[in-house]
Design an enzyme around this catalytic site. Structure first.
Site, PDB file in Angstrom:
ATOM      1  N   ARG A  50       7.103   0.437   8.640  1.00 47.80           N
ATOM      2  CA  ARG A  50       7.272   1.315   9.791  1.00 47.80           C
ATOM      3  C   ARG A  50       7.855   0.554  10.984  1.00 47.80           C
ATOM      4  O   ARG A  50       7.941   1.093  12.076  1.00 47.80           O
ATOM      5  CB  ARG A  50       5.920   1.933  10.173  1.00 47.80           C
ATOM      6  CG  ARG A  50       5.357   2.839   9.081  1.00 47.80           C
ATOM      7  CD  ARG A  50       3.931   3.268   9.366  1.00 47.80           C
ATOM      8  NE  ARG A  50       3.406   4.110   8.295  1.00 47.80           N
ATOM      9  CZ  ARG A  50       2.111   4.329   8.088  1.00 47.80           C
ATOM     10  NH1 ARG A  50       1.205   3.762   8.861  1.00 47.80           N
ATOM     11  NH2 ARG A  50       1.720   5.102   7.092  1.00 47.80           N
ATOM     12  N   HIS A  66       9.711 -24.366   8.635  1.00 49.85           N
ATOM     13  CA  HIS A  66       8.677 -25.075   9.400  1.00 49.85           C
ATOM     14  C   HIS A  66       7.257 -24.780   8.928  1.00 49.85           C
ATOM     15  O   HIS A  66       6.373 -25.602   9.117  1.00 49.85           O
ATOM     16  CB  HIS A  66       8.781 -24.721  10.894  1.00 49.85           C
ATOM     17  CG  HIS A  66       9.939 -25.370  11.571  1.00 49.85           C
ATOM     18  ND1 HIS A  66      10.091 -25.391  12.935  1.00 49.85           N
ATOM     19  CD2 HIS A  66      11.016 -26.031  11.056  1.00 49.85           C
ATOM     20  CE1 HIS A  66      11.210 -26.038  13.249  1.00 49.85           C
ATOM     21  NE2 HIS A  66      11.796 -26.420  12.123  1.00 49.85           N
ATOM     22  N   ASN A  67       7.026 -23.605   8.385  1.00 50.51           N
ATOM     23  CA  ASN A  67       5.644 -23.213   8.040  1.00 50.51           C
ATOM     24  C   ASN A  67       5.386 -23.196   6.544  1.00 50.51           C
ATOM     25  O   ASN A  67       4.258 -22.943   6.117  1.00 50.51           O
ATOM     26  CB  ASN A  67       5.316 -21.838   8.629  1.00 50.51           C
ATOM     27  CG  ASN A  67       5.607 -21.758  10.105  1.00 50.51           C
ATOM     28  OD1 ASN A  67       6.551 -21.085  10.531  1.00 50.51           O
ATOM     29  ND2 ASN A  67       4.855 -22.478  10.916  1.00 50.51           N
ATOM     30  N   ARG A 110       7.389 -33.802   9.972  1.00 52.34           N
ATOM     31  CA  ARG A 110       6.332 -33.519  10.949  1.00 52.34           C
ATOM     32  C   ARG A 110       5.655 -32.178  10.664  1.00 52.34           C
ATOM     33  O   ARG A 110       4.486 -31.974  11.006  1.00 52.34           O
ATOM     34  CB  ARG A 110       6.897 -33.543  12.374  1.00 52.34           C
ATOM     35  CG  ARG A 110       7.903 -32.456  12.671  1.00 52.34           C
ATOM     36  CD  ARG A 110       8.579 -32.666  14.016  1.00 52.34           C
ATOM     37  NE  ARG A 110       9.412 -31.550  14.421  1.00 52.34           N
ATOM     38  CZ  ARG A 110      10.637 -31.323  13.946  1.00 52.34           C
ATOM     39  NH1 ARG A 110      11.151 -32.132  13.035  1.00 52.34           N
ATOM     40  NH2 ARG A 110      11.341 -30.290  14.368  1.00 52.34           N
ATOM     41  N   HIS A 111       6.369 -31.284  10.019  1.00 54.18           N
ATOM     42  CA  HIS A 111       5.791 -29.964   9.720  1.00 54.18           C
ATOM     43  C   HIS A 111       4.713 -30.063   8.638  1.00 54.18           C
ATOM     44  O   HIS A 111       3.767 -29.291   8.619  1.00 54.18           O
ATOM     45  CB  HIS A 111       6.884 -28.990   9.309  1.00 54.18           C
ATOM     46  CG  HIS A 111       7.964 -28.887  10.332  1.00 54.18           C
ATOM     47  ND1 HIS A 111       7.729 -28.384  11.590  1.00 54.18           N
ATOM     48  CD2 HIS A 111       9.261 -29.295  10.309  1.00 54.18           C
ATOM     49  CE1 HIS A 111       8.847 -28.455  12.298  1.00 54.18           C
ATOM     50  NE2 HIS A 111       9.781 -29.004  11.552  1.00 54.18           N
ATOM     51  N   CYS A 156       3.039  -3.324   4.122  1.00 57.57           N
ATOM     52  CA  CYS A 156       2.212  -2.178   4.523  1.00 57.57           C
ATOM     53  C   CYS A 156       2.919  -1.533   5.716  1.00 57.57           C
ATOM     54  O   CYS A 156       4.085  -1.836   5.973  1.00 57.57           O
ATOM     55  CB  CYS A 156       0.772  -2.602   4.815  1.00 57.57           C
ATOM     56  SG  CYS A 156       0.568  -3.795   6.139  1.00 57.57           S
ATOM     57  N   THR A 159       2.593  -1.791   9.036  1.00 54.79           N
ATOM     58  CA  THR A 159       2.991  -2.743  10.078  1.00 54.79           C
ATOM     59  C   THR A 159       3.238  -4.151   9.542  1.00 54.79           C
ATOM     60  O   THR A 159       3.815  -4.986  10.250  1.00 54.79           O
ATOM     61  CB  THR A 159       1.859  -2.881  11.116  1.00 54.79           C
ATOM     62  OG1 THR A 159       0.673  -3.297  10.413  1.00 54.79           O
ATOM     63  CG2 THR A 159       1.604  -1.572  11.848  1.00 54.79           C
ATOM     64  N   ARG A 193       1.505 -30.980  10.288  1.00 55.20           N
ATOM     65  CA  ARG A 193       0.930 -29.832  11.001  1.00 55.20           C
ATOM     66  C   ARG A 193       0.282 -28.851  10.028  1.00 55.20           C
ATOM     67  O   ARG A 193      -0.771 -28.269  10.328  1.00 55.20           O
ATOM     68  CB  ARG A 193       2.011 -29.130  11.828  1.00 55.20           C
ATOM     69  CG  ARG A 193       2.448 -30.005  12.993  1.00 55.20           C
ATOM     70  CD  ARG A 193       3.720 -29.539  13.629  1.00 55.20           C
ATOM     71  NE  ARG A 193       4.139 -30.505  14.637  1.00 55.20           N
ATOM     72  CZ  ARG A 193       5.353 -30.556  15.149  1.00 55.20           C
ATOM     73  NH1 ARG A 193       6.275 -29.692  14.753  1.00 55.20           N
ATOM     74  NH2 ARG A 193       5.661 -31.453  16.050  1.00 55.20           N
ATOM     75  N   ASP A 199       0.865  -1.179   0.000  1.00 50.38           N
ATOM     76  CA  ASP A 199       0.000   0.000   0.000  1.00 50.38           C
ATOM     77  C   ASP A 199       0.905   1.234   0.000  1.00 50.38           C
ATOM     78  O   ASP A 199       2.130   1.116  -0.189  1.00 50.38           O
ATOM     79  CB  ASP A 199      -0.995  -0.034   1.175  1.00 50.38           C
ATOM     80  CG  ASP A 199      -0.326   0.131   2.540  1.00 50.38           C
ATOM     81  OD1 ASP A 199       0.915   0.239   2.588  1.00 50.38           O
ATOM     82  OD2 ASP A 199      -1.052   0.148   3.551  1.00 50.38           O
ATOM     83  N   HIS A 200       0.332   2.408   0.221  1.00 48.87           N
ATOM     84  CA  HIS A 200       1.117   3.648   0.190  1.00 48.87           C
ATOM     85  C   HIS A 200       2.237   3.633   1.232  1.00 48.87           C
ATOM     86  O   HIS A 200       3.341   4.098   0.969  1.00 48.87           O
ATOM     87  CB  HIS A 200       0.205   4.859   0.413  1.00 48.87           C
ATOM     88  CG  HIS A 200      -0.640   4.731   1.646  1.00 48.87           C
ATOM     89  ND1 HIS A 200      -1.696   3.841   1.719  1.00 48.87           N
ATOM     90  CD2 HIS A 200      -0.562   5.329   2.862  1.00 48.87           C
ATOM     91  CE1 HIS A 200      -2.239   3.920   2.921  1.00 48.87           C
ATOM     92  NE2 HIS A 200      -1.570   4.810   3.626  1.00 48.87           N
ATOM     93  N   GLY A 257      -1.842  -5.820   8.294  1.00 48.98           N
ATOM     94  CA  GLY A 257      -2.983  -5.833   7.377  1.00 48.98           C
ATOM     95  C   GLY A 257      -2.742  -6.790   6.227  1.00 48.98           C
ATOM     96  O   GLY A 257      -3.622  -7.594   5.871  1.00 48.98           O
TER      97      GLY A 257
HETATM   98  C1  RB5 Z   1      -1.837   2.597   6.714  1.00 47.97           C
HETATM   99  O1  RB5 Z   1      -1.795   3.753   7.495  1.00 47.97           O
HETATM  100  C2  RB5 Z   1      -1.679   1.372   7.605  1.00 47.97           C
HETATM  101  O2  RB5 Z   1      -2.814   1.185   8.381  1.00 47.97           O
HETATM  102  C3  RB5 Z   1      -1.384   0.154   6.768  1.00 47.97           C
HETATM  103  O3  RB5 Z   1      -0.259   0.385   6.001  1.00 47.97           O
HETATM  104  C4  RB5 Z   1      -1.117  -1.134   7.524  1.00 47.97           C
HETATM  105  O4  RB5 Z   1      -0.142  -0.943   8.503  1.00 47.97           O
HETATM  106  C5  RB5 Z   1      -2.283  -1.865   8.006  1.00 47.97           C
HETATM  107  O5  RB5 Z   1      -2.171  -2.946   8.587  1.00 47.97           O
END
Ligand code: RB5
Length: 151
Positions: A110, A99-100, A133-134, A66, A68, A137, A9-10, A71
């Site tokens: 960020r 494993h996954n 084993r993975h 994104c 964090t 699972r 995203d942005h 999302g």
């Molecule tokens: C955008 O501000 C932010 O919410 C998005 O990039 C993300 O971190 C959502 O999970």
């Protein structure tokens, strides 16, 4: 070498652009599903495009960014057959593959800096699923929610 679809995203745009060059330098083929500008947009759009390419075997992995990474991870894991992992360090990235059998790497622009993000990507793409084993699972995870729970 792998075919890697990238999306953001942005908030993840700058890191996506930087990782594209990094991936190409490592010899991977990159498909960019956007976003293509820094105007505010919605991460589910790009998670969907990238996951569809992975599910159609048009890409081996997706890297989704994104702010964090949360999302992108939540959205991606709505698709059956997608195993998206939000990684904040190299160890998590390695284990997500070993494993996954993660096929989508999610990053928070960020949360991790550019250099760390590159090392996370390198670690993720450098590992193989260990199976054994993975595998069992993962099969259990795939089957979750299929049976009605009697309490
Ligand atoms: C955008 O501000 C932010 O919410 C998005 O990039 C993300 O971190 C959502 O999970």
């Amino acid at each position: 070498m792998a075919v890697v679809v990238v999306g953001s995203d942005h908030a993840g745009f700058d890191l996506k652009e930087s990782l594209k060059l990094f991936l190409e330098k490592l010899g991977h083929q990159v498909i960019d599903v956007g976003c293509f500008f820094k105007e505010r947009t919605d991460y589910p759009l790009f998670a969907e495009r990238a996951c569809q390419l992975v599910l159609k075997s048009l890409a081996d992995y997706a890297i989704l960014i994104c702010g964090t990474g949360l999302g992108m991870c939540i959205a991606s894991n709505r698709f059956k057959g997608i195993r998206a992992a939000l990684c904040t360090n190299e160890y998590m990235a390695k284990m997500a593959r070993r494993h996954n059998d993660a096929n989508v790497l999610c990053l928070g622009s960020r949360v991790v800096g550019e250099d760390l993000a590159k090392e996370i990507v390198r670690a993720f793409l450098g590992e193989k699923f260990e199976g054994g084993r993975h595998e069992r699972r993962l099969y259990m995870v795939e089957s979750l929610g299929e049976e009605e729970i009697t309490l």
